[in-house]
Design an enzyme around this catalytic site. Structure first.
Site, short mmCIF file in Angstrom:
data_model
loop_
_atom_site.label_atom_id
_atom_site.label_comp_id
_atom_site.label_asym_id
_atom_site.label_seq_id
_atom_site.Cartn_x
_atom_site.Cartn_y
_atom_site.Cartn_z
N SER A 1 26.16 28.10 -56.92
CA SER A 1 27.63 28.99 -56.51
C SER A 1 28.26 28.15 -55.95
CB SER A 1 26.73 30.07 -55.42
OG SER A 1 26.03 29.26 -54.42
N ASP B 1 31.35 30.53 -34.58
CA ASP B 1 31.75 29.57 -33.51
C ASP B 1 33.00 30.16 -32.61
OD1 ASP B 1 29.93 27.64 -34.56
OD2 ASP B 1 31.27 27.27 -35.94
N HIS C 1 24.64 25.51 -53.52
CA HIS C 1 25.85 25.95 -53.03
C HIS C 1 26.81 24.99 -53.01
CE1 HIS C 1 28.23 29.32 -51.57
NE2 HIS C 1 28.29 28.59 -50.19
#
Length: 289
Positions: A15, A109, A265
């Site tokens: 991915s 965050d 990924h």
């Protein structure tokens, strides 16, 4: 559109991750990158979400556009920071109604320009909300930090919380890291807590030395001294930096797959070159997913 948990159950996934551009030029670059990577037949692709929802509409637009106009399976990132529960429920309902089936649920965050708040204080709270709103439609992923979350002071506690979060989700995706041992130690730790949720390792090939060092510092990833020395020795030669970065990332990918990782990924930074070269080096099958 397939769910990522179903894809992982069928075999290794490959991915790519993108971020929403803030300018027209950036959007044109992203679309070119998507056109270059789509023929590789990724298992899924993910789109990040800016701090405090700063790219909220762009993320939604890109995800839905992928769903409607490409062969790629999108996953939308969603962060809880600076959102009320009702706002998050509305965003999830829009994705549900558009037919999106994959969500990455993140605490998020703190943004730099506004005072942060969290009505949903933990990522697991957002997982539970996505379950409620999705009515079983969503496959829900969460983030994992192989070397511990940067805000965590005790690694053992971090691993325990991670195992709890992963157990509530369908899969995990890690932040980038540089050694296979870091990934395997994290997996072993969460397995010792009885969690068997698949965790897909995230890989970011080095193409800019200063940039990757800054990213590593922010994410809590240890940047190997030996790799840093190699890269700084050639940092004025962009092609050589990229060559070394791709070589090192390719080997990390091989080591991860050999160790039984459920997939890879790739953090693309909205550019296709390094990802395509690593894909070719690994001999991964194209356009079969």
């Amino acid at each position: 559109m397939p769910r990522i948990d179903e894809l992982l159950a069928a075999g290794p996934t490959y991915s790519f991750e993108f971020f929403p551009p803030r300018t027209d030029a950036g959007e044109a670059k992203l679309r070119a990158t998507l056109n270059e990577l789509e023929p590789l037949g990724p298992s899924f692709v993910s789109v990040t979400y800016g701090a405090g929802g700063s790219t909220r509409e762009r993320t939604h637009q890109i995800v839905v556009d992928m769903l409607e106009h490409t062969t790629m399976t999108p996953m939308a990132h969603l962060t809880a920071v600076c959102h009320t529960r009702d706002e998050l429920a509305d965003i999830l309902a829009r994705y549900r109604d558009a037919g999106v089936k994959n969500i990455l649920a993140l605490r998020g965050d703190a943004p730099q320009d506004v005072e942060p708040f969290w009505e949903l204080e933990r990522a697991i709270d957002l997982v539970e909300l996505a379950r409620e709103v999705g009515g079983g439609q969503f496959a829900i992923g969460v983030a994992a930090h192989p070397e511990g979350h940067p805000s965590s002071r005790v690694l053992a506690e971090d691993r325990r919380h991670l195992a709890t979060k992963l157990t509530a989700a369908d899969f995990g995706v890690t932040q980038f890291f540089f050694t296979v041992d870091a990934y395997l130690a994290m997996v072993d730790a969460v397995r010792s807590h009885g969690c068997d949720t698949p965790i897909v390792p995230g890989v970011m090939p080095v193409t800019n030395v200063r940039q990757i060092e800054r990213f590593a510092q922010l994410s809590g990833a240890a940047f190997p001294t030996e790799l840093g020395d190699r890269l700084h020795a050639v940092e004025d030669d962009a092609a050589e930096v990229a060559r070394i970065g791709i070589e090192v990332a390719t080997q990390l990918c091989r080591d991860l797959l050999d160790a039984g990782a459920p997939g890879l990924h790739f953090y693309t930074l909205n550019s296709s070159t390094a990802t395509r070269e690593i894909y070719a080096n690994l001999g991964l099958p194209a356009a079969t997913r």
